[in-house]
Motif scaffolding. Structure first.
Motif, mmCIF file in Angstrom:
data_model
loop_
_atom_site.group_PDB
_atom_site.id
_atom_site.type_symbol
_atom_site.label_atom_id
_atom_site.label_comp_id
_atom_site.label_asym_id
_atom_site.label_seq_id
_atom_site.Cartn_x
_atom_site.Cartn_y
_atom_site.Cartn_z
ATOM 1 N N ASN A 112 0.857 -1.181 0.000
ATOM 2 C CA ASN A 112 0.000 0.000 0.000
ATOM 3 C C ASN A 112 0.891 1.227 0.000
ATOM 4 O O ASN A 112 2.032 1.170 0.459
ATOM 5 C CB ASN A 112 -0.879 0.010 1.248
ATOM 6 C CG ASN A 112 -1.722 -1.236 1.371
ATOM 7 O OD1 ASN A 112 -1.269 -2.224 1.931
ATOM 8 N ND2 ASN A 112 -2.919 -1.202 0.850
ATOM 9 N N VAL A 113 0.377 2.330 -0.503
ATOM 10 C CA VAL A 113 1.126 3.577 -0.473
ATOM 11 C C VAL A 113 0.276 4.640 0.212
ATOM 12 O O VAL A 113 -0.957 4.562 0.201
ATOM 13 C CB VAL A 113 1.524 4.035 -1.905
ATOM 14 C CG1 VAL A 113 2.444 3.009 -2.542
ATOM 15 C CG2 VAL A 113 0.302 4.284 -2.775
ATOM 16 N N PRO A 114 0.909 5.634 0.834
ATOM 17 C CA PRO A 114 0.127 6.634 1.560
ATOM 18 C C PRO A 114 -0.624 7.580 0.629
ATOM 19 O O PRO A 114 -0.076 8.071 -0.358
ATOM 20 C CB PRO A 114 1.196 7.382 2.365
ATOM 21 C CG PRO A 114 2.460 7.201 1.597
ATOM 22 C CD PRO A 114 2.360 5.845 0.971
ATOM 23 N N ALA A 115 -1.883 7.814 0.954
ATOM 24 C CA ALA A 115 -2.695 8.811 0.267
ATOM 25 C C ALA A 115 -3.251 9.744 1.333
ATOM 26 O O ALA A 115 -3.717 9.283 2.390
ATOM 27 C CB ALA A 115 -3.829 8.149 -0.515
ATOM 28 N N ASP A 116 -3.199 11.031 1.094
ATOM 29 C CA ASP A 116 -3.561 12.027 2.101
ATOM 30 C C ASP A 116 -4.973 11.797 2.639
ATOM 31 O O ASP A 116 -5.940 11.744 1.894
ATOM 32 C CB ASP A 116 -3.461 13.426 1.485
ATOM 33 C CG ASP A 116 -3.561 14.514 2.536
ATOM 34 O OD1 ASP A 116 -3.271 14.237 3.723
ATOM 35 O OD2 ASP A 116 -3.924 15.647 2.183
ATOM 36 N N GLY A 117 -5.054 11.629 3.958
ATOM 37 C CA GLY A 117 -6.340 11.450 4.617
ATOM 38 C C GLY A 117 -6.915 10.054 4.530
ATOM 39 O O GLY A 117 -8.009 9.807 5.057
ATOM 40 N N GLU A 118 -6.179 9.144 3.895
ATOM 41 C CA GLU A 118 -6.667 7.774 3.734
ATOM 42 C C GLU A 118 -5.867 6.824 4.627
ATOM 43 O O GLU A 118 -4.691 7.044 4.899
ATOM 44 C CB GLU A 118 -6.542 7.322 2.280
ATOM 45 C CG GLU A 118 -7.325 8.171 1.291
ATOM 46 C CD GLU A 118 -8.820 8.036 1.467
ATOM 47 O OE1 GLU A 118 -9.276 6.930 1.817
ATOM 48 O OE2 GLU A 118 -9.539 9.047 1.267
ATOM 49 N N SER A 119 -6.512 5.751 5.051
ATOM 50 C CA SER A 119 -5.865 4.747 5.887
ATOM 51 C C SER A 119 -5.739 3.440 5.128
ATOM 52 O O SER A 119 -6.235 3.300 4.002
ATOM 53 C CB SER A 119 -6.682 4.514 7.158
ATOM 54 O OG SER A 119 -7.934 3.908 6.820
ATOM 55 N N PHE A 120 -5.106 2.465 5.751
ATOM 56 C CA PHE A 120 -5.023 1.131 5.154
ATOM 57 C C PHE A 120 -6.416 0.567 4.898
ATOM 58 O O PHE A 120 -6.698 0.052 3.816
ATOM 59 C CB PHE A 120 -4.240 0.206 6.084
ATOM 60 C CG PHE A 120 -4.250 -1.234 5.660
ATOM 61 C CD1 PHE A 120 -3.410 -1.687 4.657
ATOM 62 C CD2 PHE A 120 -5.103 -2.145 6.281
ATOM 63 C CE1 PHE A 120 -3.419 -3.024 4.267
ATOM 64 C CE2 PHE A 120 -5.113 -3.478 5.896
ATOM 65 C CZ PHE A 120 -4.269 -3.918 4.897
ATOM 66 N N VAL A 121 -7.315 0.677 5.878
ATOM 67 C CA VAL A 121 -8.637 0.067 5.698
ATOM 68 C C VAL A 121 -9.479 0.822 4.676
ATOM 69 O O VAL A 121 -10.279 0.214 3.961
ATOM 70 C CB VAL A 121 -9.403 -0.081 7.030
ATOM 71 C CG1 VAL A 121 -8.703 -1.054 7.953
ATOM 72 C CG2 VAL A 121 -9.623 1.261 7.716
ATOM 73 N N SER A 122 -9.292 2.132 4.569
ATOM 74 C CA SER A 122 -10.096 2.874 3.594
ATOM 75 C C SER A 122 -9.692 2.533 2.174
ATOM 76 O O SER A 122 -10.454 2.742 1.231
ATOM 77 C CB SER A 122 -10.002 4.384 3.829
ATOM 78 O OG SER A 122 -8.674 4.856 3.648
ATOM 79 N N GLY A 123 -8.490 1.963 2.006
ATOM 80 C CA GLY A 123 -8.048 1.510 0.698
ATOM 81 C C GLY A 123 -8.453 0.078 0.395
ATOM 82 O O GLY A 123 -8.038 -0.484 -0.626
ATOM 83 N N ARG A 124 -9.267 -0.520 1.278
ATOM 84 C CA ARG A 124 -9.725 -1.896 1.108
ATOM 85 C C ARG A 124 -11.250 -1.941 1.113
ATOM 86 O O ARG A 124 -11.861 -2.503 2.029
ATOM 87 C CB ARG A 124 -9.192 -2.791 2.229
ATOM 88 C CG ARG A 124 -7.698 -3.019 2.217
ATOM 89 C CD ARG A 124 -7.282 -3.813 3.449
ATOM 90 N NE ARG A 124 -7.947 -5.106 3.510
ATOM 91 C CZ ARG A 124 -7.388 -6.246 3.100
ATOM 92 N NH1 ARG A 124 -6.173 -6.246 2.598
ATOM 93 N NH2 ARG A 124 -8.049 -7.379 3.204
ATOM 94 N N PRO A 125 -11.908 -1.363 0.114
ATOM 95 C CA PRO A 125 -13.374 -1.358 0.132
ATOM 96 C C PRO A 125 -13.978 -2.755 0.157
ATOM 97 O O PRO A 125 -15.079 -2.955 0.683
ATOM 98 C CB PRO A 125 -13.733 -0.623 -1.167
ATOM 99 C CG PRO A 125 -12.521 -0.726 -2.031
ATOM 100 C CD PRO A 125 -11.356 -0.727 -1.083
ATOM 101 N N ASP A 126 -13.244 -3.749 -0.383
ATOM 102 C CA ASP A 126 -13.758 -5.113 -0.401
ATOM 103 C C ASP A 126 -13.549 -5.842 0.921
ATOM 104 O O ASP A 126 -14.209 -6.843 1.195
ATOM 105 C CB ASP A 126 -13.071 -5.908 -1.518
ATOM 106 C CG ASP A 126 -11.553 -5.952 -1.358
ATOM 107 O OD1 ASP A 126 -11.002 -5.020 -0.747
ATOM 108 O OD2 ASP A 126 -10.930 -6.907 -1.845
ATOM 109 N N GLY A 127 -12.643 -5.343 1.763
ATOM 110 C CA GLY A 127 -12.331 -6.062 2.991
ATOM 111 C C GLY A 127 -12.331 -5.217 4.240
ATOM 112 O O GLY A 127 -11.953 -5.692 5.313
ATOM 113 N N ARG A 128 -12.763 -3.965 4.122
ATOM 114 C CA ARG A 128 -12.711 -3.069 5.279
ATOM 115 C C ARG A 128 -13.522 -3.596 6.456
ATOM 116 O O ARG A 128 -13.040 -3.600 7.594
ATOM 117 C CB ARG A 128 -13.223 -1.688 4.870
ATOM 118 C CG ARG A 128 -13.244 -0.693 6.023
ATOM 119 C CD ARG A 128 -13.546 0.710 5.558
ATOM 120 N NE ARG A 128 -13.435 1.663 6.640
ATOM 121 C CZ ARG A 128 -13.375 2.976 6.478
ATOM 122 N NH1 ARG A 128 -13.422 3.493 5.261
ATOM 123 N NH2 ARG A 128 -13.263 3.791 7.519
ATOM 124 N N ALA A 129 -14.732 -4.068 6.190
ATOM 125 C CA ALA A 129 -15.587 -4.550 7.278
ATOM 126 C C ALA A 129 -14.947 -5.736 7.987
ATOM 127 O O ALA A 129 -15.008 -5.855 9.218
ATOM 128 C CB ALA A 129 -16.962 -4.926 6.740
#
Length: 232
Positions: free
Chosen positions: A100-117
């Protein structure tokens, strides 16, 4: 001489690089594998996203390292990308290993829409930590039984706050000299944030035909890629 700072991903510590580090040292370079707070031998240490960024920056500054190649695997790419910006002219290059790479204001889980829950449920059910994987969850990633057993035995629960707190990069990630290692058995296409990183003249994409844990499945390949990133 290049100084390699190696940071493994979810649930792993510095030990994850044990099969890669000897090749880097044999080529005449310094190797510094970092265990992030809350993991492996640092288990029990409170940690959030900023803690992990500081772990990396502090290692570079404490040892007064120059000509640094930062290497981040998996979710460690998020703090590594932020640390790369903070070490200034000490940085030679960043290598993101199926990361994963850093995106401003985003977290690891927010970059995982399929697995965040799923991730958030595990964190909630395990006292604020993402629980380790079981052996069957490593299938299809080019790992044999011995390699899988080694990862499972060495993994520790991952501090949940480091996965849910947002990244705060200081400048656009695309300005960094970077190599991205996309392990094809973990998906053929980089995610959108990675795709943005790969635009520009200072970026390089490498696509080994192995799984998400190449330091275990084929350690010679990440070692060669990391050395190439340093111009070796």
């Amino acid at each position: 001489m290049t100084e390699f700072v190696l940071v493994a991903g979810v649930r792993l510590g510095s030990w994850a690089w044990d099969d890669v580090a000897p090749s880097l040292r044999a080529a005449g370079h310094g190797v510094h594998a970092v265990t992030l707070s809350g993991l492996a031998e640092k288990r029990g240490t409170p940690a959030g996203q900023e803690t992990h960024v500081r772990d990396i920056v502090d290692e570079v500054e404490r040892l007064d390292l120059r000509e640094v190649v930062l290497v981040g695997h998996s979710c460690a790419g998020i703090p590594v990308g932020q640390a790369a910006e903070r070490i200034g002219d000490r940085l030679a290059r960043v290598v993101f290993v199926d990361a994963n790479v850093p995106a401003d204001g985003e977290s690891f889980v927010s970059g995982r829409p399929d697995g965040r829950a799923m991730v958030e449920a595990s964190i909630s059910a395990n006292g604020g930590f993402w629980a380790p994987r079981t052996a069957p969850e490593y299938e299809g990633q080019d790992l044999d039984a011995v390699q899988t057993a080694r990862i499972v035995a060495g993994s520790t629960p991952h501090p949940g706050a480091t996965l849910t707190e947002p990244a705060v990069p200081a400048r656009p990630l695309g300005e960094l000299p970077a190599t991205y290692v996309k392990c094809l058995l973990d998906g053929a296409e980089p995610n959108p944030d990675v795709a943005k990183l790969l635009t520009g003249e200072r970026r390089r994409l490498v696509e080994p035909d192995t799984g998400h844990w190449p330091m275990f499945s084929r350690p010679a390949e990440p070692a060669e890629i990391i050395l190439e990133a340093a111009g070796s």
